[in-house]
Structures are given as structure tokens and as C-alpha cells.
Design a protein around this motif. Sequence first.
Motif, short mmCIF file in Angstrom:
data_model
loop_
_atom_site.label_atom_id
_atom_site.label_comp_id
_atom_site.label_asym_id
_atom_site.label_seq_id
_atom_site.Cartn_x
_atom_site.Cartn_y
_atom_site.Cartn_z
N TYR A 1 -3.68 -23.78 19.52
CA TYR A 1 -4.44 -23.86 18.28
C TYR A 1 -5.94 -23.94 18.57
O TYR A 1 -6.37 -24.66 19.48
CB TYR A 1 -4.01 -25.06 17.46
CG TYR A 1 -2.66 -24.91 16.78
CD1 TYR A 1 -2.27 -23.71 16.21
CD2 TYR A 1 -1.78 -25.99 16.69
CE1 TYR A 1 -1.05 -23.58 15.57
CE2 TYR A 1 -0.55 -25.87 16.04
CZ TYR A 1 -0.19 -24.66 15.49
OH TYR A 1 1.01 -24.52 14.85
N ASP A 2 -6.71 -23.23 17.76
CA ASP A 2 -8.16 -23.24 17.92
C ASP A 2 -8.78 -24.58 17.57
O ASP A 2 -9.85 -24.93 18.09
CB ASP A 2 -8.80 -22.14 17.06
CG ASP A 2 -8.34 -20.75 17.47
OD1 ASP A 2 -8.03 -20.57 18.67
OD2 ASP A 2 -8.29 -19.84 16.61
N ASP A 3 -8.12 -25.33 16.68
CA ASP A 3 -8.69 -26.61 16.26
C ASP A 3 -8.23 -27.78 17.12
O ASP A 3 -8.53 -28.94 16.83
CB ASP A 3 -8.36 -26.89 14.79
CG ASP A 3 -6.85 -26.97 14.53
OD1 ASP A 3 -6.07 -26.86 15.49
OD2 ASP A 3 -6.46 -27.14 13.36
N GLY A 4 -7.49 -27.48 18.19
CA GLY A 4 -7.06 -28.53 19.11
C GLY A 4 -5.83 -29.30 18.68
O GLY A 4 -5.41 -30.22 19.38
N MET A 5 -5.21 -28.93 17.56
CA MET A 5 -4.00 -29.61 17.10
C MET A 5 -2.88 -29.45 18.13
O MET A 5 -2.72 -28.40 18.75
CB MET A 5 -3.55 -29.02 15.76
CG MET A 5 -2.23 -29.56 15.22
SD MET A 5 -2.34 -31.27 14.67
CE MET A 5 -3.26 -31.06 13.13
N ASP A 6 -2.12 -30.52 18.32
CA ASP A 6 -0.99 -30.48 19.25
C ASP A 6 0.07 -29.54 18.70
O ASP A 6 0.60 -29.74 17.60
CB ASP A 6 -0.42 -31.89 19.42
CG ASP A 6 0.76 -31.93 20.38
OD1 ASP A 6 0.74 -31.13 21.34
OD2 ASP A 6 1.68 -32.73 20.16
N ALA A 7 0.40 -28.51 19.47
CA ALA A 7 1.33 -27.48 19.00
C ALA A 7 2.76 -27.81 19.41
O ALA A 7 3.36 -27.14 20.25
CB ALA A 7 0.91 -26.11 19.54
N SER A 8 3.31 -28.85 18.80
CA SER A 8 4.72 -29.15 19.02
C SER A 8 5.57 -28.15 18.24
O SER A 8 5.07 -27.44 17.36
CB SER A 8 5.05 -30.57 18.55
OG SER A 8 4.86 -30.68 17.15
N ILE A 9 6.85 -28.08 18.54
CA ILE A 9 7.72 -27.15 17.83
C ILE A 9 7.74 -27.48 16.35
O ILE A 9 7.66 -26.58 15.50
CB ILE A 9 9.14 -27.20 18.43
CG1 ILE A 9 9.15 -26.60 19.83
CG2 ILE A 9 10.13 -26.46 17.53
CD1 ILE A 9 10.50 -26.62 20.51
N ASP A 10 7.82 -28.76 16.02
CA ASP A 10 7.84 -29.15 14.61
C ASP A 10 6.53 -28.79 13.93
O ASP A 10 6.52 -28.33 12.79
CB ASP A 10 8.11 -30.65 14.49
CG ASP A 10 8.28 -31.09 13.05
OD1 ASP A 10 9.35 -30.84 12.49
OD2 ASP A 10 7.32 -31.66 12.49
N GLN A 11 5.41 -28.97 14.61
CA GLN A 11 4.10 -28.66 14.02
C GLN A 11 3.96 -27.16 13.79
O GLN A 11 3.48 -26.71 12.74
CB GLN A 11 2.98 -29.15 14.93
CG GLN A 11 1.59 -28.97 14.34
CD GLN A 11 1.37 -29.81 13.10
OE1 GLN A 11 1.58 -31.01 13.12
NE2 GLN A 11 0.97 -29.18 12.00
N MET A 12 4.38 -26.36 14.76
CA MET A 12 4.30 -24.90 14.60
C MET A 12 5.19 -24.43 13.45
O MET A 12 4.79 -23.56 12.66
CB MET A 12 4.70 -24.21 15.91
CG MET A 12 3.68 -24.36 17.03
SD MET A 12 4.07 -23.38 18.51
CE MET A 12 5.50 -24.29 19.16
#
Length: 289
Positions: free
Chosen positions: A225-236
Motif C-alpha cells: 500500500y502507498d499509504d503504509g497500511m499493513d496489507a493483511s489478508i483481511d485488510q486487503m
Amino acid sequence: MIRLVGILVGLGFTLVVLLAFVTGAYTAATDDAAETADHVFHLAPKEDVSYAFEGPVGHWDIAQLQRGYKVYKEVCSACHSLNLVAFRNLAGLGYSEAQIKAEAASWQVPGIDPDTGENVSRPGEPTDYFPSPYPNDVAAKAANGGKAPPDLSLITKAREEGTHYVHSLLTGYRDPATFALSNGESLTEEFPDYEVPPGTYFNPYFPALAIGMPPPLTSAGQVTYDDGMDASIDQMATDVSAFLTWTAEPMLIKRKQTGWPVLGFLLLATLLAWFAKKQVWAPVKPRKD
């Protein structure tokens, strides 16, 4: 005599058909249908994820929509089209005109060579629609076991609890050998002979429990993610579900915002009508019988 025999035969045939119909209807109404694995273990979409656009005063989370678009671009677009959305529509996600032109140019779309008339691929333009990953439906079916992947433009409108359905489906892949319901019922214990059909994957949120799509989100950090958000499976899964809600209903928030003034106007009109009625009928006294 022949006519009488024919009438009797016809009546007998009619009685037999009527008896068979009544018997079948009674059996269907009284006998319990045999339970199947997809009937017992199919799950309704989870609703444990909240979205900013839900509720009467919801709003788009632009950062989330941009993250969801990136998940679609880097993961989902390998198999699924988005053919009702044009690159210029990305302005609704907060992208500037220059960003939209650059984003469109990063995609290859079908075109025609102006000199030879042959089919070619060219960089996209803002007026182009998102291209399909396959040249035609035949190629899409051939590459996916005989069934073309659905277009995702309206997927959240085409499924019950669409946003939550997409999220649940993306995060719902399980091992059937260890899958159990919250009440402890085990799939393998209830249906020892159950097997996932070849070429499919077990997912209790899919109506038949087995889906031909392999798990698209396989590991955390699959998308950066460009904003640095943690890209977990649930988040994606959450982000792309929100993005697909936007593609299906880009005017969702504006419709909600329009609804409040309309309700206010109707309330005011109702009050004015009530006061007008009181004014018009004030001189009239009720009749005494």
C-alpha cells in the motif's frame, strides 16, 4: 360401445394420473428432504466488518477505495474484468487528471492499427474502459476450467449482502478436513464421504461449498500500500470489497445526501398541509345529531 370403452379408458387414465399427483405431492410435503453438506455447512456472509459508507450518514473512505483499487489491479484483474468502469471514473477516488492519464496509460487496451486495420494493444486513455484479461469469452472459459470468471463491475449488487459476501468469500477458504461450525459440528464427521470436486476449492461462503477460483489473497504483504497500511489478508479483502461497492454504486453517498433534504421537504410539506387543513376547516362546527 366403442365410444363408451374409450370414455372409460380415458377416465381410468385420468384417475391414475390424479392419484399419482396427489401421492407425490403428499410425499413431498410430509417427507423430510435428505440433508446435504452444502445445505448444512453453507454459511451466510459475515457482517463483522464495518464500512464508512454504511448507514444513513455514511461516506466514502477515499484512502480505502484507493487501496482497494490497487488490490483489484494487482490481484483481481488477472482474471476478472471491470468493463462498466472507465479510467476517467477514477476521479471519484480522488485522483487528479494527470494521475488518471498516467494510470490509464499503465494499462494495455485493445485497439486497431490505423495503417493495417489489425488488432493491436495500446496504452489506455482516460475515456477507455478497464480491459478484460482475456480476448473473448471462449478464451476466458478455456483458461478457467470451462467457466469464465464473472465481471466485477456490479458484483456487490448481484449478490445478497454483496460487500460482506465478497469479503467473506475472499477470506473464507478452509481445509474441509478440519472445517467445523461454531456449534462444533464437523464436516467430515457429519458427511464422511464428502469430497471437494477436482479443480475446485472448499469455501463455505460459496453456495456449493466448492469454488473454481483459487484463493486470490494468499499472504500478508501481497500488495504494498502507498499509504503504509499493513496489507493483511483481511485488510486487503476489506479494501477491495469497499472498492467493488464503489464500482457498483458510485452515486451511493450522493443518493444518501440527497435523501435528507427530500425527507426534510416532505416533513415541512406535511406540516403545512396540516396547518392549512386546520385553517380551512376552522369555521366549520361539527354537527350535533
